[in-house]
Design an enzyme around this catalytic site. Structure first.
Site, PDB file in Angstrom:
ATOM      1  N   LEU A  17      -3.927 -10.596  20.805  1.00 43.58           N
ATOM      2  CA  LEU A  17      -4.300 -10.615  19.289  1.00 43.58           C
ATOM      3  C   LEU A  17      -3.602 -11.600  18.635  1.00 43.58           C
ATOM      4  O   LEU A  17      -4.028 -11.939  17.636  1.00 43.58           O
ATOM      5  CB  LEU A  17      -4.102  -9.251  18.838  1.00 43.58           C
ATOM      6  CG  LEU A  17      -4.396  -8.865  17.294  1.00 43.58           C
ATOM      7  CD1 LEU A  17      -5.790  -9.125  17.178  1.00 43.58           C
ATOM      8  CD2 LEU A  17      -4.076  -7.522  16.910  1.00 43.58           C
ATOM      9  N   LYS A 114      11.039  -1.496   6.358  1.00 43.42           N
ATOM     10  CA  LYS A 114      11.273  -0.941   7.906  1.00 43.42           C
ATOM     11  C   LYS A 114      10.525   0.140   7.822  1.00 43.42           C
ATOM     12  O   LYS A 114      10.364   1.028   7.144  1.00 43.42           O
ATOM     13  CB  LYS A 114      12.871  -0.821   8.247  1.00 43.42           C
ATOM     14  CG  LYS A 114      13.512  -2.179   8.098  1.00 43.42           C
ATOM     15  CD  LYS A 114      13.506  -2.813   9.677  1.00 43.42           C
ATOM     16  CE  LYS A 114      14.667  -4.003   9.556  1.00 43.42           C
ATOM     17  NZ  LYS A 114      14.469  -4.601  10.888  1.00 43.42           N
ATOM     18  N   HIS A 689       8.479 -14.889   4.437  1.00 38.59           N
ATOM     19  CA  HIS A 689       7.563 -14.377   5.683  1.00 38.59           C
ATOM     20  C   HIS A 689       5.928 -14.407   5.154  1.00 38.59           C
ATOM     21  O   HIS A 689       5.170 -14.153   5.743  1.00 38.59           O
ATOM     22  CB  HIS A 689       7.894 -12.905   5.615  1.00 38.59           C
ATOM     23  CG  HIS A 689       9.178 -12.663   6.097  1.00 38.59           C
ATOM     24  ND1 HIS A 689      10.438 -12.420   5.552  1.00 38.59           N
ATOM     25  CD2 HIS A 689       9.704 -12.414   7.509  1.00 38.59           C
ATOM     26  CE1 HIS A 689      11.393 -12.246   6.255  1.00 38.59           C
ATOM     27  NE2 HIS A 689      10.967 -12.013   7.315  1.00 38.59           N
TER      28      HIS A 689
END
EC number: 2.1.1.14
Length: 749
Positions: A17, A114, A689
């Site tokens: 993926l 997180k 990111h």
């Protein structure tokens, strides 16, 4: 009894993926091709679970990016800036996770945090004043139908409404209660449509129930579920929890009109005690008995001893949490059988669940005998010298002198850096060429001399580039490192490394956690060669880059035969030796990354210090306690919530700390100010990111916001994380803007 799992890994046995999605991002394949590949992968995974004899198979545990983001998209919790983009649904979905920068617009990615105490990260949606919660997506239905066409009546999985609200952000002036009715209506619409399609049971994941709950939070939970369960649209509801026990709401939970409750018997300290106090005969208990977060074989005798104490009549055996958090299978590993027999990845955990079910039903005697034999054999011996070194540690070993204020003045004089000094977090882009050279070296196709020459040339280029754009503190780029934990582990005794043990971390990014097999010691200097080389190429300071002991522990699969505290202290002594060698080699700024410090913080505040911080913080101090006062110690932390442990972070006694702040709108700065934080800080001024490059003025505005909260003499300017996964053009463009913005801000001081 029957068997199931909470969820299954989604990247694929060989990260199919990830690679397919990245081709889509690079526009090498179409949206249709990506969706077709994902459909094939889901079918493969369902078939594996079925063939292993698991009787209840989940669906909608798959995601193209993140399950929490899936829920936001399903219920239309999407900011207007993304809603208005003239893009396909899938493109808008990815824009939420990655940001979007192109001819159709420019939007930032949503924040990332997180997922409880794991190394997985979820995308954080935001409820705004004009958010219209409604059923807007169809993924959950499509995937149920796909499975049905394969002859499987699956149990769809969905983030529960309480956890969805608890873990989302809210615009100022907006609160969770404002969305209860619309959210309940949307969930009931999901129920109705699934029932129409032939589903019989839905799994609502309510992991937020294992945390400390206030009276207001309990009231929100009960309000949501009393309304939601008033009309289940003919579906049975499994309320699934994991990562701990539900002591705060157990009494309420068992009285709700749910049909089944899933509890964690691995990490839930009080789960067995709660259930032994009574469990309703009219409900099914899903018993999370096989550890979904670690890779060691299940001890069948211990698990059976727990199962024998459970009074519930209707039981389904399951994993303690989604198997998303462990690698796919041991079948592709090359460990010796004597080692391999001790490990169970996701596919093998299916076997364990099935075995336990069979043994409980009077079958599986061979599996039980083999398991007993495995656990009767001593796995690994002790390192007596290391154990003695740890036993001899005293308070002095955890204390750095002189105190911070005195060191700060000494270092200011030693380094003579400008106000708002600029640096990066450590790594630079690992291009295809860098990875290819490393692979060729590993295969023996490139000699040590040739590989070293390549690394030296690459470091030279980036040192010169950093000098050219006028960075103040440089880094060597970490081109020799594959992973910030694995690289160190390869130079430590007691570590094992899988070949294909990838685990999803965020989006399509996987990490390959090493396995702590035995006692840990440093085998040889690890980073000195390239850090000292880089320092020799410039008159500016170059940071030595190390991974801290708590992060190495938290990003590894830890031992279960000794405490994580003892394992961490072993690692701390190994890294301490490395710090002292770097210092002796002339590296005067040393960064000890504790990216994962927050990760294993217990979910209940009452356990924070005794169970974790009281040894994790001293372990970090142990690493740097004996360096000279003019050696500057930096640390770095990744995406986590820090505001509630600011005093503990200050107590790490580093000289400088950098952390993520850009995606979370610098929320942490108010807490730093309120707590009179002493350590110098580098709040990330842009989000690495996401592939987008900060706009002109964007970093300037961020620096201005930082300086409104933190004294300029305490501020460093840096990105929010390492740049290993980014491309070179976007990296250079962003960093040039960073340096320009820092210089402009200096002019205004």
């Amino acid at each position: 009894m029957s068997t199931t799992i909470i969820g299954f890994p989604r990247l694929g046995e060989f990260r199919e993926l990830k690679f397919t999605t990245e081709k889509y991002f690079r526009k090498e394949i179409s949206e249709e091709e990506l969706l077709a590949a994902a459909k094939d992968l889901r079918a493969k995974h369902w078939n594996i679970v079925k063939e292993k004899g698991i009787t209840e198979i989940p669906s909608n545990d798959f995601s193209h990016y993140d399950n929490f983001l899936d829920a936001a998209f399903l219920f239309n919790v999407v900011p207007a800036s993304v809603q208005n983009l003239d893009l396909s649904d899938l493109e808008r979905y990815f824009a939420l996770g990655r940001g979007y920068q192109g001819e159709k617009g420019d939007v930032r990615a949503l924040p990332m945090k997180k997922w409880f105490n794991t190394n997985y990260h979820y995308i954080v949606p935001k409820f705004e004043k004009d958010t219209q919660v409604k059923l807007a997506g169809h993924k959950i239905f499509d995937e149920f139908q796909e499975a049905k066409e394969l002859g499987l009546n699956t149990r769809p999985v969905l983030v529960g409404p309480f956890t969805f609200l608890q873990l989302s952000d809210f615009e100022e002036g907006v609160k969770a209660d404002d969305f209860v009715d619309s959210l309940v209506a949307a969930y009931q619409e999901v129920f109705a449509k699934l029932a129409e399609l032939g589903a019989t049971r839905i799994q609502l994941d309510e992991a937020a129930l294992v945390k400390d709950l206030t009276a207001e939070e309990k009231a929100l939970f009960l309000n949501l579920y009393n309304k939601l369960l008033a009309d289940k649209k003919g579906l049975e509801v499994l309320l699934q929890t994991y990562f701990g026990d539900v002591r705060d709401v157990y009494a309420d939970l068992v009285n709700l009109p749910v049909d089944a409750i899933g509890l964690d018997f691995v990490e839930g300290k009080k789960t067995l005690e709660l259930v032994k106090g009574g469990f309703p005969a009219d409900k099914t208990l899903y018993v999370g008995i096989v550890n979904g977060k670690n890779i060691w074989r299940n001890n069948y005798e211990k698990s059976l001893a727990v199962l024998e104490q459970i009074p519930a009549e209707n039981i389904v055996l399951t994993s303690s949490c989604s198997l998303l958090h462990v690698p796919f299978t041991t079948a592709n590993e090359e460990f010796e059988p004597a080692l391999l027999n001790h490990f169970a990845f996701a596919v093998e955990k299916l076997d364990e669940i099935r075995d336990l079910d069979a043994i409980r039903n009077g079958q599986g005697s061979e599996a039980l005998a083999a398991n007993k034999e495995l656990f009767a054999t001593e796995r690994v011996g002790e390192n007596a010298e290391l154990r003695a070194r740890i036993a001899g540690l005293t308070d002095v070993d955890y204390t750095r002198l002189p105190a911070f204020a005195e060191r700060e003045a000494i270092q200011e004089e030693a380094f003579k850096l400008p106000a708002l000094p600029t640096t990066t977090i450590g790594s630079f882009p690992q291009t295809k060429e860098v990875r290819a050279k490393r692979l060729a070296y590993r295969k023996g196709e490139l000699s040590q001399k040739e590989y070293d020459a390549f690394l030296a040339e690459t470091i030279d280029e980036w040192i010169k580039w950093q000098e050219d754009i006028d960075f103040d503190v440089l880094v060597h780029g970490e081109f020799e490192r594959n992973d910030m934990v694995e690289y160190f582990g390869q130079n430590l005794s007691g570590y094992l490394f899988s070949k294909n043990g990838w685990v999803q971390s965020y989006g399509m990014r996987g990490v390959k956690p090493p396995i702590i097999w035995g006692d840990v010691t440093r085998l040889n200097p690890i980073t000195v060669k390239w850090s000292s080389y880089a320092q020799s190429r410039t008159n500016k300071p170059v940071k030595g880059m190390l991974t801290g002991p708590v992060t190495i522990l938290n990003w590894s699969f830890p031992r279960e035969d000794i405490s994580i505290k003892d394992s961490t202290l072993q690692i701390a002594l190994a890294i301490k030796d490395e710090v002292l060698d770097l210092e002796a080699a002339g590296v005067k700024i040393i960064q000890i990354d504790e990216a994962a410090l927050r990760e294993k913080l217990p979910l209940r505040r009452s356990d924070w210090y005794e169970d974790y911080l009281d040894w994790a913080i001293p372990a970090f101090r142990l690493v740097h306690s004996t360096v000279a006062s003019d050696t500057q110690i930096h640390t770095h932390m990744c995406y986590s919530e820090f505001t509630d442990i600011i005093p503990a972070i200050d107590n790490m006694d580093a000289d400088v700390i950098s952390f993520e702040a850009s995606r979370s709108n610098l929320e942490i700065l108010d807490e730093l100010k309120a707590k009179n934080f002493q350590t110098e800080v580098g709040p990330g001024v842009y989000d690495i990111h996401s592939p987008r490059v900060p706009n002109e003025g964007e970093i300037d505005n961020t620096i201005e916001a930082i300086l409104a909260k933190v004294p300029s003499k305490k501020v460093w300017i840096n990105p929010d994380c390492g740049l290993k996964t980014r491309g070179i053009p976007e990296t250079k463009e962003s960093l040039i803007r960073l340096v320009e913005a820092a210089k402009a801000a200096r002019e205004k001081l």
